[in-house]
Design a protein around this motif. Structure first.
Motif, mmCIF file in Angstrom:
data_model
loop_
_atom_site.group_PDB
_atom_site.id
_atom_site.type_symbol
_atom_site.label_atom_id
_atom_site.label_comp_id
_atom_site.label_asym_id
_atom_site.label_seq_id
_atom_site.Cartn_x
_atom_site.Cartn_y
_atom_site.Cartn_z
ATOM 1 N N ASP A 1 0.804 -1.220 0.000
ATOM 2 C CA ASP A 1 0.000 0.000 0.000
ATOM 3 C C ASP A 1 0.839 1.273 0.000
ATOM 4 O O ASP A 1 0.495 2.254 -0.655
ATOM 5 C CB ASP A 1 -0.940 0.014 1.206
ATOM 6 N N LYS B 1 -1.042 5.535 -5.044
ATOM 7 C CA LYS B 1 -1.798 6.164 -6.122
ATOM 8 C C LYS B 1 -0.832 6.743 -7.129
ATOM 9 O O LYS B 1 0.059 7.510 -6.782
ATOM 10 C CB LYS B 1 -2.704 7.270 -5.569
ATOM 11 N N GLN C 1 -7.959 -6.630 -4.986
ATOM 12 C CA GLN C 1 -8.623 -5.368 -4.654
ATOM 13 C C GLN C 1 -8.243 -4.253 -5.622
ATOM 14 O O GLN C 1 -9.105 -3.508 -6.096
ATOM 15 C CB GLN C 1 -8.281 -4.971 -3.212
ATOM 16 N N VAL C 2 -6.955 -4.122 -5.908
ATOM 17 C CA VAL C 2 -6.549 -3.051 -6.828
ATOM 18 C C VAL C 2 -6.930 -3.391 -8.263
ATOM 19 O O VAL C 2 -7.195 -2.499 -9.073
ATOM 20 C CB VAL C 2 -5.029 -2.769 -6.732
ATOM 21 N N LYS D 1 -9.673 -4.766 -9.295
ATOM 22 C CA LYS D 1 -11.074 -4.406 -9.530
ATOM 23 C C LYS D 1 -11.281 -2.894 -9.621
ATOM 24 O O LYS D 1 -12.280 -2.434 -10.148
ATOM 25 C CB LYS D 1 -11.958 -5.002 -8.427
ATOM 26 N N LYS D 2 -10.301 -2.117 -9.126
ATOM 27 C CA LYS D 2 -10.412 -0.656 -9.179
ATOM 28 C C LYS D 2 -9.711 -0.061 -10.400
ATOM 29 O O LYS D 2 -9.817 1.135 -10.653
ATOM 30 C CB LYS D 2 -9.802 -0.047 -7.919
ATOM 31 N N GLU D 3 -9.003 -0.900 -11.152
ATOM 32 C CA GLU D 3 -8.204 -0.405 -12.272
ATOM 33 C C GLU D 3 -9.101 0.078 -13.408
ATOM 34 O O GLU D 3 -10.107 -0.543 -13.725
ATOM 35 C CB GLU D 3 -7.301 -1.537 -12.777
ATOM 36 N N ARG E 1 -3.978 -4.023 -16.295
ATOM 37 C CA ARG E 1 -4.930 -5.132 -16.275
ATOM 38 C C ARG E 1 -4.310 -6.418 -16.837
ATOM 39 O O ARG E 1 -4.574 -7.511 -16.345
ATOM 40 C CB ARG E 1 -6.180 -4.768 -17.091
ATOM 41 N N HIS F 1 -16.106 -9.492 -12.014
ATOM 42 C CA HIS F 1 -15.234 -8.406 -12.480
ATOM 43 C C HIS F 1 -14.734 -8.677 -13.905
ATOM 44 O O HIS F 1 -14.746 -7.776 -14.754
ATOM 45 C CB HIS F 1 -14.039 -8.258 -11.536
#
Length: 795
Positions: free
Chosen positions: A423, A429, A518-519, A521-523, A530, A561
């Motif tokens: 993280d 980010k 987790q990351v 699915k947010k991409e 991806r 997803h």
């Protein structure tokens, strides 16, 4: 660079030099005419006699020409340098001359770096050109910058070495062809490694070695470096991290970058050649590194060490951008960090940079103002380190000593260490920036942040692929969850889960695999990450199908997803689609619950048609999913279970694949899009998927029917014999390729749950030369169209 022979300062030495000069003059037929002096020097340079020709000019003659041509006095300085660069010369004078030459070249090198970033038009850099033209690179003190006189302090030698290395590097940067010429001098390249023992010359040496190895045609062998083990063992962590930049070139096979694009014919030919030649230089280098005590352990510590919590991270790329003009590679950044650390020890808040071109002990470029080094430099510094270290570990994981490396990486807790950094460093980010890495351009999507993420994902893929250590990506609670899934399904627990050393797994609330999901699915839909994310997760599922592994991922919404990305976002990237189809196939294979979830998400004909459109748009990309669904259908049809029967009756995808016309359409296209000469590691799966369809037909005693239908489809396309001849050649190649590759054959067996003996038998039956056999390809190729004995050796 090869070491130049030492020139004696005795009368005999002077006589030999005079004779060489006379010979050179004789070759020209008298005193050279000023008009063609540069042409003659260039000819001499090309024949290896540039320095001999240059030194015969008188200082007066050169001074006159200098006034006309503005050579900045470089030829005269080289004459003096040549005269003072012999074994018994005055090295104080030699060093003074070097310090005169160095700024003349470094100013141009800085201009080159700056203008190259601005994408300006190509410029001529006369100082470095003239320096090279008059044989400056070949002066003995430059070729072997370590000569020291007995009784003098080593510091003099170090200072001269730094000046020489700086001059060589700047000439390489600005003058085309110099780096390649130096790369051809193998003994000099080997010698450069020995200069890395001194911290004062380490950065300059590493920078020059990296550039030389980048253009060297033949890979250097690390076992030829004197005292390699001692050299590497004595590196501090900072030096070891930078040394990984060099190792990246020495342990990777030359063609690794385009691995999937090279034809299997070419690869097989190369492998046969390699078997006769023994291990490659890359393999020898990997073995040499692994024999160094503590080497892998130190890499793991570098990869997992934490960055100071007090360092600001939100805008470090923006802060750094104004500095990046000077950062033409990570080694310069490392030098800046050295200064920062030294200054902080003296409680100084800022760093003074003299004007550009000034030479400091740390070899830094300078700005003209007094500016504080941004705190965020520490983050960038650590990112640069880690991406190089992760690359080296990734390559070692894919090498011949894979199991040894796996064992050490697990023991030294690389995976839990990376989990703790996930993280705060690895997946922070991302900030948009114009910064690019050394060797890339501003149109390249390769900021240090992006490169670190991709390298991290590649490491996870290599670590998980077909290895039981993949369960180290979970924490204790997640391992318990796998056991509970097996218990609830009343199936044996996976042996590798039971054998996992719980002291080596991830700690914290989530393991590394869960964090990755987790990351993922947010991409954003079109993110290049991806592809790598899907590959890393897919590698966790590869090998013998595990129901518990699949359910672990299904419970975290992975299938939904993937379907969202394929259907609802209508992803256009072929690479991303291929990785998602492959992952979907592994996730659904033989799993009734997965097919139920699929049918629940793809709950309308419109959605299903979009899904089919994506599959049919490129079978090279989607054929692994087609294979997995075909295998699953075959297993479900042979099971007596109400849950399975319900899925068979309701699932659109299974109903679609069960139709013979659908299977024949896939089979025809899979065979038609590949040929022996175009087979690669990427598209050979099409051949194996076509074989799976025919093997399952053979089990049902329908193989003759499928071959007869292929023959009819050939005729309907007005190309009788074309498809079956091609398939015959493909199967002949298949025998050559797979019957000698244990790993590939094991993968085929594990992924299909069909014994490899059945694969071989089916191919043999299809290649049966008896035209009376109903299961032989030749029985369906009419005599006028027969073309089955074509030689498909690589041309």
């Amino acid at each position: 660079m090869a070491a130049a022979p030492a020139a004696a300062g005795s009368g005999a030495g002077r006589g030999r030099r005079a004779a060489a000069t006379v010979a050179a003059w004789g070759g020209w037929g008298g005193r050279p005419r000023p008009g063609n002096i540069l042409l003659q020097l260039r000819q001499g340079q090309l024949t290896g006699r540039g320095l001999v020709r240059a030194v015969q000019f008188t200082e007066t003659f050169l001074a006159e020409r200098d006034k006309q041509s503005k050579w900045s006095g470089i030829p005269q300085l080289l004459l003096k340098l040549y005269a003072t660069s012999h074994l018994h010369s005055d090295f104080i004078e030699c060093q003074n001359i070097l310090k005169e030459i160095s700024p003349l070249l470094s100013m141009e090198a800085m201009a080159f770096v700056t203008e190259e970033r601005k994408l300006t038009q190509e410029t001529t850099y006369p100082n470095t050109y003239i320096f090279d033209l008059f044989g400056g690179v070949d002066v003995k003190i430059l070729m072997r910058p370590t000569i020291s006189i007995r009784g003098q302090k080593l510091k003099i030698s170090d200072e001269m070495s730094k000046d020489c290395l700086s001059i060589l590097y700047n000439t390489c940067v600005c003058t085309e062809g110099v780096t390649k010429r130096l790369a051809e001098k193998n003994d000099f390249v080997i010698f450069l490694f020995t200069l890395m023992t001194s911290k004062k010359t380490f950065l300059q040496t590493a920078t020059l070695i990296e550039d030389i190895l980048g253009v060297k045609k033949e890979m250097i062998r690390l076992d030829e470096v004197p005292n390699l083990s001692s050299l590497v063992s004595n590196f501090d962590q900072q030096q070891l991290a930078n040394f990984c930049r060099i190792l990246a070139v020495t342990i990777s096979e030359m063609d690794t970058g385009n691995d999937d694009k090279h034809t299997l014919l070419a690869k097989n030919a190369q492998q046969k050649k390699s078997l006769s030649l023994g291990p490659s230089a890359a393999e020898i280098n990997q073995a040499a590194l692994l024999s160094i005590p503590g080497f892998v352990e130190r890499l793991c510590k570098l990869a997992t060490r934490k960055v100071s919590e007090s360092t600001g991270t939100a805008s470090f790329l923006q802060e750094l951008e104004e500095w990046y003009t000077w950062l033409d590679n990570a080694l310069v950044l490392d030098a800046l960090m050295r200064v920062a650390n030294e200054e902080s020890e003296h409680n100084q808040a800022s760093i003074v940079f003299p004007p550009p071109g000034a030479s400091e002990e740390n070899g830094l470029p300078h700005t003209s103002t007094r500016t504080q080094l941004p705190q965020s430099m520490k983050i960038m510094h650590e990112i640069m380190y880690k991406l190089e270290v992760l690359y080296v570990l990734c390559v070692l994981l894919m090498g011949r000593q894979r199991n040894q490396v796996h064992r050490m990486i697990a023991e030294f807790k690389l995976i839990p260490g990376l989990n703790n950094l996930f993280d705060k460093l690895i997946w922070r980010k991302h900030s948009a920036s114009a910064l690019v890495l050394h060797g890339h351009n501003q149109n390249c999507d390769c900021s240090p942040d992006i490169t670190l993420k991709i390298q991290f994902l590649r490491l996870l893929q290599s670590f998980s692929d077909h290895h039981e250590n993949k369960y180290l990506l979970l924490n204790n609670q997640e391992l318990n969850e796998l056991s509970a899934i097996s218990l609830k399904a009343n199936i044996p627990e996976v042996e590798a889960v039971l054998n996992t050393d719980r002291s080596l797994v991830c700690d914290g609330k989530r393991g590394l695999l869960t964090r990755l999901l987790q990351v993922m699915k947010k991409e954003p839909a079109e993110s290049s990450f991806r592809f790598w994310q899907a590959r890393a997760v897919e590698s966790f599922l590869r090998g013998t199908t595990s129901y518990a592994d699949q359910m672990f991922l299904l419970k975290r919404g992975l299938l939904e997803h993937i379907l969202y990305c394929i259907v609802d976002s209508e992803c256009k990237s072929r690479d991303v689609l291929q990785s998602y189809f492959d992952l979907l196939g592994e996730l659904m294979k033989f799993n009734v619950d997965a097919f139920k979830r699929f049918n629940k998400y793809i709950n309308t004909d419109a959605k299903f048609q979009v899904f089919l459109k994506q599959i049919n748009s490129s079978l090279v990309d989607s054929n692994m999913l087609v294979r997995c669904v075909t295998l699953s259908l075959d297993r479900f049809e042979n099971q007596v279970d109400m849950k399975v029967a319900e899925v068979l009756s309701e699932c659109r995808l299974l109903a679609y694949i069960s139709q013979v016309p659908t299977q024949m359409s896939f089979l025809f296209r899979l065979i038609n899009i590949i040929h022996v000469q175009t087979l690669t590691q990427e598209n050979v799966s099409c051949l194996n998927t076509s074989l799976v369809i025919l093997m399952l037909a053979r089990r049902k005693e329908r193989l003759p029917l499928y071959l007869r239908l292929l023959q009819r489809m050939e005729h309907s396309k007005k190309y009788p014999g074309f498809l079956l001849n091609n398939f015959h050649n493909l199967l002949r190649f298949w025998q050559q390729h797979y019957l000698h590759k244990d790993k590939d054959s094991t993968c085929l067996e594990n992924s299909s749950c069909i014994s490899f003996s059945y694969w071989k038998e089916t191919v043999s039956i299809l290649l049966n030369p008896d035209r009376q056999s109903p299961s032989a390809l030749v029985s369906y190729i009419e005599e006028p169209y027969m073309d089955i004995d074509r030689d498909f050796t690589e041309e």
